[in-house]
Write a protein that holds these residues in place. Structure first.
Motif, PDB file in Angstrom:
ATOM      1  N   PRO A 170       0.834  -1.202   0.000  1.00 55.70           N
ATOM      2  CA  PRO A 170       0.000   0.000   0.000  1.00 55.70           C
ATOM      3  C   PRO A 170       0.870   1.253   0.000  1.00 55.70           C
ATOM      4  O   PRO A 170       1.887   1.317   0.694  1.00 55.70           O
ATOM      5  N   GLY A 171       0.496   2.241  -0.787  1.00 60.24           N
ATOM      6  CA  GLY A 171       1.236   3.494  -0.823  1.00 60.24           C
ATOM      7  C   GLY A 171       2.428   3.496  -1.749  1.00 60.24           C
ATOM      8  O   GLY A 171       3.180   4.482  -1.784  1.00 60.24           O
ATOM      9  N   THR A 172       2.644   2.415  -2.517  1.00 59.07           N
ATOM     10  CA  THR A 172       3.748   2.400  -3.471  1.00 59.07           C
ATOM     11  C   THR A 172       3.523   3.486  -4.523  1.00 59.07           C
ATOM     12  O   THR A 172       2.457   3.560  -5.125  1.00 59.07           O
ATOM     13  N   SER A 173       4.523   4.347  -4.737  1.00 53.90           N
ATOM     14  CA  SER A 173       4.370   5.473  -5.661  1.00 53.90           C
ATOM     15  C   SER A 173       4.423   5.016  -7.112  1.00 53.90           C
ATOM     16  O   SER A 173       4.842   3.890  -7.416  1.00 53.90           O
ATOM     17  N   LYS A 174       4.019   5.905  -7.994  1.00 53.00           N
ATOM     18  CA  LYS A 174       4.058   5.613  -9.430  1.00 53.00           C
ATOM     19  C   LYS A 174       5.485   5.324  -9.875  1.00 53.00           C
ATOM     20  O   LYS A 174       5.737   4.365 -10.626  1.00 53.00           O
ATOM     21  N   ALA A 175       6.435   6.135  -9.426  1.00 51.69           N
ATOM     22  CA  ALA A 175       7.835   5.934  -9.806  1.00 51.69           C
ATOM     23  C   ALA A 175       8.349   4.588  -9.313  1.00 51.69           C
ATOM     24  O   ALA A 175       9.108   3.904 -10.018  1.00 51.69           O
ATOM     25  N   GLU A 176       7.942   4.190  -8.114  1.00 50.42           N
ATOM     26  CA  GLU A 176       8.365   2.896  -7.574  1.00 50.42           C
ATOM     27  C   GLU A 176       7.761   1.748  -8.374  1.00 50.42           C
ATOM     28  O   GLU A 176       8.432   0.741  -8.649  1.00 50.42           O
ATOM     29  N   LYS A 177       6.505   1.886  -8.766  1.00 51.77           N
ATOM     30  CA  LYS A 177       5.872   0.839  -9.573  1.00 51.77           C
ATOM     31  C   LYS A 177       6.559   0.705 -10.933  1.00 51.77           C
ATOM     32  O   LYS A 177       6.750  -0.415 -11.430  1.00 51.77           O
ATOM     33  N   ILE A 178       6.939   1.818 -11.534  1.00 47.96           N
ATOM     34  CA  ILE A 178       7.652   1.772 -12.812  1.00 47.96           C
ATOM     35  C   ILE A 178       8.966   1.011 -12.659  1.00 47.96           C
ATOM     36  O   ILE A 178       9.326   0.185 -13.510  1.00 47.96           O
ATOM     37  N   GLU A 179       9.681   1.276 -11.572  1.00 46.90           N
ATOM     38  CA  GLU A 179      10.941   0.578 -11.331  1.00 46.90           C
ATOM     39  C   GLU A 179      10.709  -0.909 -11.089  1.00 46.90           C
ATOM     40  O   GLU A 179      11.496  -1.755 -11.546  1.00 46.90           O
ATOM     41  N   VAL A 180       9.633  -1.253 -10.382  1.00 47.41           N
ATOM     42  CA  VAL A 180       9.307  -2.660 -10.155  1.00 47.41           C
ATOM     43  C   VAL A 180       9.046  -3.368 -11.480  1.00 47.41           C
ATOM     44  O   VAL A 180       9.576  -4.459 -11.741  1.00 47.41           O
ATOM     45  N   TYR A 181       8.233  -2.739 -12.339  1.00 52.66           N
ATOM     46  CA  TYR A 181       7.919  -3.350 -13.638  1.00 52.66           C
ATOM     47  C   TYR A 181       9.181  -3.515 -14.490  1.00 52.66           C
ATOM     48  O   TYR A 181       9.350  -4.526 -15.181  1.00 52.66           O
ATOM     49  N   ARG A 182      10.072  -2.536 -14.429  1.00 55.65           N
ATOM     50  CA  ARG A 182      11.312  -2.621 -15.206  1.00 55.65           C
ATOM     51  C   ARG A 182      12.152  -3.813 -14.749  1.00 55.65           C
ATOM     52  O   ARG A 182      12.621  -4.621 -15.572  1.00 55.65           O
TER      53      ARG A 182
END
Length: 297
Positions: free
Chosen positions: A71-83
């Motif tokens: 919960p609360g994961t930022s957009k930038a963090e999600k982009i890095e996770v997907y990468r």
């Protein structure tokens, strides 16, 4: 009779004290629960990146999946996770999941590009996926602004099982938007090492899975469940790689006073006024006497 008492007084007192310790220290059953405080998304992302660099790809995927659902994961963090997920899947040649990870990234940021210094293998895959995604009309972009309803995994499990027990897990998934396409079970014996990932049986919102008996060893079994979309990416979980659920597996008692032959004479034990009273029947030739020993705090 007096000589018999002197010979047995010490072991009897020890036995009574041991009974007291056993009664006082026996743990109450506890529900399966996570293994500790939840790590932040950024901590998990860093750990997932380190695991990728160390060629521990499955462990990296499991850690990054936990970060994605925090919960609360930022957009930038999600982009890095997907990468990073895409990198892992590409390396493992799991193209379907890699494609889903790149698409998840592009839905969040369609202008994203890998730097020219990145490996051509990754850059070529990202480019090919982007071209296919754009030719299909950028699916997923239209739902970015829509608030998706949360997915919940309803599940309970035994707090404790005996070693070598086949653990059957069941539950259901609350999925208001119909996004879930499957449920996965990850398990391991103990609190260290890689989780084994298997697909659960999933029909009409209900799932069934098993932890095999050979993985059920003292002192515990750790596991988690995650609901995934059609691309195999996690949408919701019950526990995760960083905070798994736990089932206690007690070890069989071996050795010590509890296995001593004289210890298992008939014993009457009661807790009395903060102490322990133990009654022992002692046979001496043709006579039988009862000795009561009281051990108080």
């Amino acid at each position: 009779m007096r000589s018999v008492w002197h010979r047995l007084a010490a072991p009897i007192a020890i036995a009574a004290a041991c009974h007291a310790v056993v009664l006082a220290s026996a743990p109450a059953p506890a529900l399966a629960q996570g293994g500790g405080q939840k790590a932040s998304a950024s901590t998990l992302i860093q750990r997932g990146s380190e695991l990728f660099d160390d060629a521990q790809y499955e462990e990296s995927i499991q850690t990054l999946s936990a970060a994605l659902l925090r919960p609360g994961t930022s957009k930038a963090e999600k982009i890095e996770v997907y990468r990073l997920l895409a990198y892992n899947y590409i390396t493992l040649k799991r193209t379907e999941e890699a494609d889903a990870a790149v698409r998840g990234l592009l839905v969040l940021d369609e202008t994203f590009t890998l730097p020219a210094t990145e490996s051509p293998r990754f850059r070529d895959f990202f480019k090919a996926t982007r071209e296919k995604w754009e030719s299909e009309g950028k699916p997923g972009r239209e739902t970015v602004a829509v608030v998706e309803k949360p997915i919940r995994i309803m599940h309970s499990s035994p707090a404790q099982v005996q070693p070598g027990t086949l653990i059957k897990l069941t539950g259901r998934v609350e999925d208001p938007d119909g996004r879930v396409r499957g449920v996965q079970l990850a398990y391991r014996a103990g609190a260290e090492g890689k989780f084994v990932l298997v697909n659960a049986s999933f029909t009409l919102g209900e799932f069934r899975a098993q932890i095999p008996s050979e993985s059920v060893k003292p002192p515990l079994v750790e596991y988690y469940l995650q609901a995934v979309d059609k691309g195999g990416l996690p949408l919701g979980s019950r526990g995760d790689a960083a905070t798994p659920l736990r089932i206690a597996v007690p070890a069989p008692q071996k050795g010590g006073v509890l296995t001593s032959p004289w210890f298992w004479v008939p014993v009457g034990l009661a807790v009395v006024g903060g102490g322990v009273a133990a009654g022992f029947i002692i046979a001496n030739q043709n006579k039988t006497s009862t000795v009561t020993v009281t051990v108080r705090e």
